[in-house]
Design a protein around this motif. Structure first.
Motif, PDB file in Angstrom:
ATOM      1  N   PRO A   9     -20.464 153.374   3.355  1.00 13.54           N
ATOM      2  CA  PRO A   9     -19.052 152.994   3.449  1.00 13.54           C
ATOM      3  C   PRO A   9     -18.581 152.879   4.894  1.00 13.54           C
ATOM      4  O   PRO A   9     -19.048 153.597   5.775  1.00 13.54           O
ATOM      5  N   GLN A  10     -17.650 151.970   5.100  1.00 10.53           N
ATOM      6  CA  GLN A  10     -17.074 151.748   6.420  1.00 10.53           C
ATOM      7  C   GLN A  10     -15.615 152.219   6.439  1.00 10.53           C
ATOM      8  O   GLN A  10     -14.945 152.232   5.410  1.00 10.53           O
ATOM      9  N   PRO A  11     -15.092 152.597   7.599  1.00  9.81           N
ATOM     10  CA  PRO A  11     -13.684 152.987   7.668  1.00  9.81           C
ATOM     11  C   PRO A  11     -12.779 151.833   7.239  1.00  9.81           C
ATOM     12  O   PRO A  11     -13.017 150.678   7.610  1.00  9.81           O
ATOM     13  N   PRO A  12     -11.743 152.118   6.443  1.00 11.54           N
ATOM     14  CA  PRO A  12     -10.828 151.049   6.015  1.00 11.54           C
ATOM     15  C   PRO A  12      -9.939 150.602   7.163  1.00 11.54           C
ATOM     16  O   PRO A  12      -9.771 151.310   8.162  1.00 11.54           O
ATOM     17  N   VAL A  13      -9.379 149.424   7.009  1.00 13.34           N
ATOM     18  CA  VAL A  13      -8.487 148.850   8.013  1.00 13.34           C
ATOM     19  C   VAL A  13      -7.233 148.345   7.306  1.00 13.34           C
ATOM     20  O   VAL A  13      -7.327 147.714   6.240  1.00 13.34           O
ATOM     21  N   TRP A  14      -6.065 148.620   7.868  1.00  8.16           N
ATOM     22  CA  TRP A  14      -4.820 148.091   7.297  1.00  8.16           C
ATOM     23  C   TRP A  14      -4.823 146.573   7.413  1.00  8.16           C
ATOM     24  O   TRP A  14      -4.979 146.018   8.497  1.00  8.16           O
ATOM     25  N   CYS A  15      -4.673 145.904   6.264  1.00 10.64           N
ATOM     26  CA  CYS A  15      -4.799 144.441   6.306  1.00 10.64           C
ATOM     27  C   CYS A  15      -3.831 143.738   5.364  1.00 10.64           C
ATOM     28  O   CYS A  15      -4.018 142.564   5.048  1.00 10.64           O
ATOM     29  N   GLU A  16      -2.796 144.436   4.898  1.00  9.44           N
ATOM     30  CA  GLU A  16      -1.859 143.813   3.972  1.00  9.44           C
ATOM     31  C   GLU A  16      -1.218 142.573   4.583  1.00  9.44           C
ATOM     32  O   GLU A  16      -0.945 141.585   3.885  1.00  9.44           O
ATOM     33  N   ASP A  17      -0.988 142.614   5.890  1.00 11.07           N
ATOM     34  CA  ASP A  17      -0.341 141.488   6.543  1.00 11.07           C
ATOM     35  C   ASP A  17      -1.321 140.405   6.989  1.00 11.07           C
ATOM     36  O   ASP A  17      -0.913 139.322   7.409  1.00 11.07           O
ATOM     37  N   ASP A  18      -2.624 140.700   6.897  1.00  4.99           N
ATOM     38  CA  ASP A  18      -3.644 139.736   7.307  1.00  4.99           C
ATOM     39  C   ASP A  18      -4.957 140.024   6.571  1.00  4.99           C
ATOM     40  O   ASP A  18      -5.783 140.800   7.044  1.00  4.99           O
ATOM     41  N   PRO A  19      -5.160 139.427   5.373  1.00 10.56           N
ATOM     42  CA  PRO A  19      -6.358 139.699   4.579  1.00 10.56           C
ATOM     43  C   PRO A  19      -7.669 139.451   5.309  1.00 10.56           C
ATOM     44  O   PRO A  19      -8.702 140.029   4.943  1.00 10.56           O
ATOM     45  N   SER A  20      -7.643 138.643   6.363  1.00  7.38           N
ATOM     46  CA  SER A  20      -8.886 138.378   7.089  1.00  7.38           C
ATOM     47  C   SER A  20      -9.392 139.620   7.815  1.00  7.38           C
ATOM     48  O   SER A  20     -10.572 139.691   8.185  1.00  7.38           O
TER      49      SER A  20
END
Length: 259
Positions: free
Chosen positions: A227-238
């Protein structure tokens, strides 16, 4: 046919906000079921203590009060049916679950009280300690799994989120879905974790609670991807991290995996 690739579990992970909360997921496969004294305490709340600004040694699997030192009874597991669902009880105290007093003090809610179905407090619900304004604002909770039987061998790098339940914690009885592609655990079982960080009400603490778990009915032999650390991406799905993700580790003195 090409050989199978490593299993990428749910490409989702908790994103959370801020609050102080006092709830845990209860099941016979949990660590600290009987409390943290070595005696059976049907009224224990040891696993619910929030974790905030602690050393990693203290917050990892709730070592701050030695909950990780009290495993479930031999033969007791949180059972994860591949392709099915499993259920835990989210509550503020063991006495408010079916695991104490034959469920005498339980209701539909985590603290044994009764509230309206459309429960809504514009400032913040603090009774029970849901720390959301209403169900739509509940932060979400997650389970992760590590394919080792030894809790001391579990790391952030081998503990992968495999299921998330949005808009929880809310009611006491809560079910989660298990991916059909989950492989079997070793003979001694796996180690699982339940976690959440409340959303927008109070102290920005977190939870990291241990279980001995096992996958039942498994047909896949494809190992889980690291597993990799998650990243906040709600504003940019890329920006979203693809594949298996770590749990959220946040607002601690060390060991955070997000900013």
């Amino acid at each position: 046919m090409a050989p199978p690739t490593r299993l990428n579990l749910l490409s989702i992970a908790l994103w959370t906000g801020a609050a102080s909360a006092h709830l845990a997921a209860w099941n016979k496969g949990m660590y600290c079921l009987n409390g943290n004294t070595g005696s059976i305490d049907l009224n224990t709340a040891s696993p619910v203590t929030p974790l905030y600004q602690l050393s990693k040694n203290d917050w990892w699997f709730h070592h701050v009060n030695n909950c990780d030192q009290f495993p479930p009874a031999d033969g007791d597991f949180l059972e994860l049916p591949a392709g099915g669902d499993f259920t835990v009880e989210i509550a503020s105290n063991r006495a408010k679950t079916s695991l104490s007093y034959n469920g005498r003090d339980t209701t539909d809610w985590p603290d044994g009280a009764t509230y309206p179905e459309d429960y809504n407090i514009p400032e913040c619900i603090i009774s029970p300690n849901l720390h959301a304004q209403n169900q739509s604002m509940a932060a979400g909770t997650a389970f992760a799994i590590s394919y080792t039987s030894d809790i001391k061998q579990v790391t952030a790098e081998n503990l992968a989120v495999f299921t998330v339940r949005y808009h929880t914690p809310w009611k006491r009885i809560t079910s989660y879905s298990v991916p059909a592609g989950m492989p079997s655990c070793p003979p001694g079982g796996c180690i699982c974790a339940w976690g959440w960080v409340p959303n927008g009400c109070g102290q920005p603490n977190m939870y990291h609670q241990a279980f001995r778990c096992t996958v039942t009915g498994a047909t896949s032999t494809v190992p889980i991807a690291p597993p990799q650390p998650p990243v906040w991406c709600e504003d940019d799905p890329s920006k979203c991290v693809k594949g298996a993700k770590q749990m959220i580790y946040w607002n601690q003195n060390e060991g955070n995996n997000i900013q």
